[in-house]
Design an enzyme around this catalytic site. Structure first.
Site, PDB file in Angstrom:
ATOM      1  N   LYS A   1       1.176  -1.465   0.149  1.00 52.96           N
ATOM      2  CA  LYS A   1       0.429   0.084  -0.204  1.00 52.96           C
ATOM      3  C   LYS A   1       0.852   1.067  -0.085  1.00 52.96           C
ATOM      4  O   LYS A   1       1.977   1.229   0.993  1.00 52.96           O
ATOM      5  CB  LYS A   1      -0.734  -0.261   1.397  1.00 52.96           C
ATOM      6  CG  LYS A   1      -2.227  -1.180   0.761  1.00 52.96           C
ATOM      7  CD  LYS A   1      -2.660  -0.886   2.515  1.00 52.96           C
ATOM      8  CE  LYS A   1      -4.699  -1.261   2.539  1.00 52.96           C
ATOM      9  NZ  LYS A   1      -5.533  -0.410   3.879  1.00 52.96           N
TER      10      LYS A   1
ATOM     11  N   GLY B   1      -8.365   6.482  -2.423  1.00 52.75           N
ATOM     12  CA  GLY B   1      -9.217   5.721  -3.631  1.00 52.75           C
ATOM     13  C   GLY B   1      -8.947   4.770  -4.058  1.00 52.75           C
ATOM     14  O   GLY B   1      -9.237   4.528  -5.664  1.00 52.75           O
TER      15      GLY B   1
ATOM     16  N   LYS C   1      -0.348  -7.322   5.394  1.00 48.50           N
ATOM     17  CA  LYS C   1      -1.556  -9.090   5.139  1.00 48.50           C
ATOM     18  C   LYS C   1      -2.452  -8.170   4.275  1.00 48.50           C
ATOM     19  O   LYS C   1      -3.842  -7.830   4.713  1.00 48.50           O
ATOM     20  CB  LYS C   1      -1.304  -9.948   6.380  1.00 48.50           C
ATOM     21  CG  LYS C   1      -2.436 -10.750   6.005  1.00 48.50           C
ATOM     22  CD  LYS C   1      -1.995 -12.612   6.859  1.00 48.50           C
ATOM     23  CE  LYS C   1      -2.103 -13.981   6.634  1.00 48.50           C
ATOM     24  NZ  LYS C   1      -2.156 -14.150   5.840  1.00 48.50           N
TER      25      LYS C   1
ATOM     26  N   HIS D   1     -15.973  -4.212   5.307  1.00 48.63           N
ATOM     27  CA  HIS D   1     -14.379  -2.999   5.716  1.00 48.63           C
ATOM     28  C   HIS D   1     -16.170  -2.552   6.442  1.00 48.63           C
ATOM     29  O   HIS D   1     -17.096  -2.942   6.131  1.00 48.63           O
ATOM     30  CB  HIS D   1     -14.846  -1.857   4.433  1.00 48.63           C
ATOM     31  CG  HIS D   1     -14.646  -0.913   4.695  1.00 48.63           C
ATOM     32  ND1 HIS D   1     -13.799  -0.386   4.356  1.00 48.63           N
ATOM     33  CD2 HIS D   1     -15.624   0.585   5.162  1.00 48.63           C
ATOM     34  CE1 HIS D   1     -13.516   0.915   4.543  1.00 48.63           C
ATOM     35  NE2 HIS D   1     -14.676   1.681   5.062  1.00 48.63           N
TER      36      HIS D   1
ATOM     37  N   ARG E   1     -12.029  14.281   6.988  1.00 49.89           N
ATOM     38  CA  ARG E   1     -12.790  14.717   6.583  1.00 49.89           C
ATOM     39  C   ARG E   1     -14.099  14.233   6.327  1.00 49.89           C
ATOM     40  O   ARG E   1     -14.632  12.688   7.297  1.00 49.89           O
ATOM     41  CB  ARG E   1     -12.556  14.606   5.131  1.00 49.89           C
ATOM     42  CG  ARG E   1     -12.660  13.264   4.077  1.00 49.89           C
ATOM     43  CD  ARG E   1     -12.354  13.162   2.651  1.00 49.89           C
ATOM     44  NE  ARG E   1     -12.313  11.977   2.666  1.00 49.89           N
ATOM     45  CZ  ARG E   1     -12.854  10.830   2.050  1.00 49.89           C
ATOM     46  NH1 ARG E   1     -14.277  10.528   2.552  1.00 49.89           N
ATOM     47  NH2 ARG E   1     -11.455   9.764   1.732  1.00 49.89           N
TER      48      ARG E   1
END
Ligand code: ADP
Length: 446
Positions: free
Chosen positions: A158, A164, A201, A208, A291
């Site tokens: 990542k 996004g 991992k 989510h 935000r």
């Protein structure tokens, strides 16, 4: 309270901010690009200022243009909405240097949390569980391989500056990991100007689930419960609901407390979201969105707290209007995102003129949108054109209302995601609440 604020955004969220400010008795200044010239939502502002051409780089993303507009209009504060400059710490810092309040966390807090690898470290230091992975940024591909061998494949590379769904790469073995490492770095460098990457991992289709928090400048931070956002296509949310069918009372409490610990550690002022992945009874922090989020209305529907008004209040220095032990949750709410996209053409944007528009109505329905019959969807921006939000006494009632509302909704002249959403809400696994981030791939050939 502020006297006058500038709305540094467009479309449905600009309209949402204008409405909240108006109800608070705050004057509004709306900025717009040439691509949005004449949009009727602009009529709701006390003053409007054109900030440049349609291309967002020269308008909604241009710090000098927005700051100049704010100075000319003599505003006390700027609301950035979501997207565009909303998570740009340099913008928040420029606001402060120009003596304009940024409606959001301080630039120091944004820098701390905006770097995902740093945010992981902060979470770990405050006993917020994180997805197993590297301690901070990866030095080289060898370190990535070493960590992957320790936790087992698959792993996810990542970008620390990512967002996004960009800058993420899955790897299933040493060789693909070395490639993923270099590809993710290159992609992150070009998309975010920061090549830093870390490894996690790769969980097998987790859920989510995120927690809404809000803090004031007097040291209080509260949480307003969770939002289940597992209905995703390519890591982009399509539908969100609250409460999550997956959480027990105990998990909700623990996740809420973990989110508050992290927010307090970051001296968080304003509305924010702490995102987690959930597997069974375990939850793992992934990132903070500093935000207001697209899906904030479902939290508003179940708590009766207006998050936009609360954001403006705390930015002006007022205390939160509610204490944690007074927060109550009522019923169930679901939001679907209506995008101007063609599901038959790999979700390609579908701009153009809306020839016919009939919105659903009746009990339990809220629509956040700036569109109407005759509106021309410009090709320059994100394809989200409307959010349909329903509320019902329980999950099954909310699903029934959503089904009926989606059937009533007519948007002609452009292609939208409505047909796909109609299928999703009728899917038997969705109806049972039995789904995770693998749901769309499993049931829809998209
Ligand atoms: P972004 O900021 O780019 O949206 P996130 O970190 O929020 O990235 O992740 C977006 C989505 O990617 C998550 O909602 C989830 O579906 C998936 N994801 C992220 N991290 C993992 C992981 N470690 N294992 C499995 N899926 C993941």
């Amino acid at each position: 309270m502020f006297q006058r604020i500038l709305v540094a955004n467009r479309g449905e969220i600009a309209l949402r901010i204008l409405r909240a400010a108006t109800e608070l008795g705050v004057e509004t200044v709306a900025v717009y690009s040439m691509g949005d010239e004449g949009a009727p939502y602009l009529d709701l502002a006390d003053e409007t200022i054109c900030i440049g051409p349609a291309a967002s780089g020269a308008s909604y993303l241009s710090i000098p243009s927005i700051i100049s507009a704010a100075e000319v209009a003599d505003v006390d504060a700027i609301h950035p909405g979501y997207g565009f400059l909303s998570e740009n710490a340099a913008f928040a810092e420029t606001c402060r240097e120009s003596n304009i309040e940024f409606i959001g966390p301080s630039h120091e807090t944004m820098r701390l949390l905006g770097d995902k690898a740093n945010a992981r470290k902060l979470a770990q230091a405050h006993k917020v569980p994180i997805v197993p992975g590297s301690d901070g940024l990866l030095k080289d591909e060898k370190e990535a391989v070493k960590i992957a061998e320790e936790f087992g494949y698959p792993v996810l590379i990542k970008a620390t500056a990512g967002g996004g769904g960009r800058g993420m790469r899955v790897a299933h073995n040493d060789m693909s990991l070395v490639n993923a490492f270099h590809q993710a770095r290159a992609e992150a460098q070009s998309a975010f100007g920061d090549a830093g990457v870390y490894v996690e991992k790769y969980l097998d289709n987790p859920r989510h689930v995120e927690i809404q928090i809000i803090g004031d400048s007097h040291g209080s931070v509260i949480h307003l419960g969770e939002r289940e956002c597992s209905v995703q296509r390519r890591h982009q949310k399509l539908l969100e609901e609250t409460p999550s069918p997956a959480l027990t009372r105990d998990m909700r409490k623990k996740m809420g407390q973990a989110a508050i610990r992290l927010a307090k550690a970051a001296k968080y002022v304003g509305a924010g979201t702490v995102e987690f992945l959930v597997e069974g009874k375990h939850f793992y922090f992934i990132e903070v969105n500093a935000r207001i989020q697209v899906e904030h209305p479902i939290t508003e529907m179940v708590t009766s707290i207006d998050l936009l008004k609360e954001q403006i209040r705390v930015a002006s220095g007022e205390k939160l209007s509610i204490e944690q032990n007074r927060v109550r949750w009522h019923g169930h709410s679901i939001e679907v995102r209506i995008n101007a996209e063609d599901p038959n053409k790999d979700f390609a944007p579908s701009p153009g003129t809306i020839s016919r528009y009939i919105a659903p109505g009746g009990p339990g329905i809220r629509i956040d949108t700036h569109i109407f019959g005759g509106y021309r969807v410009p090709p320059h921006y994100d394809s989200l054109i409307a959010k349909l939000i329903v509320h019902g006494p329980d999950r099954q009632a909310a699903i029934r209302t959503l089904e009926r509302a989606l059937d009533e909704y007519v948007i002609e002249g452009i292609k939208t995601t409505i047909p796909l959403l109609r299928e999703i809400v009728r899917n038997s696994y969705f109806v049972k609440g039995d789904y995770n981030t693998g749901f769309i791939d499993e049931f829809f050939q998209l």
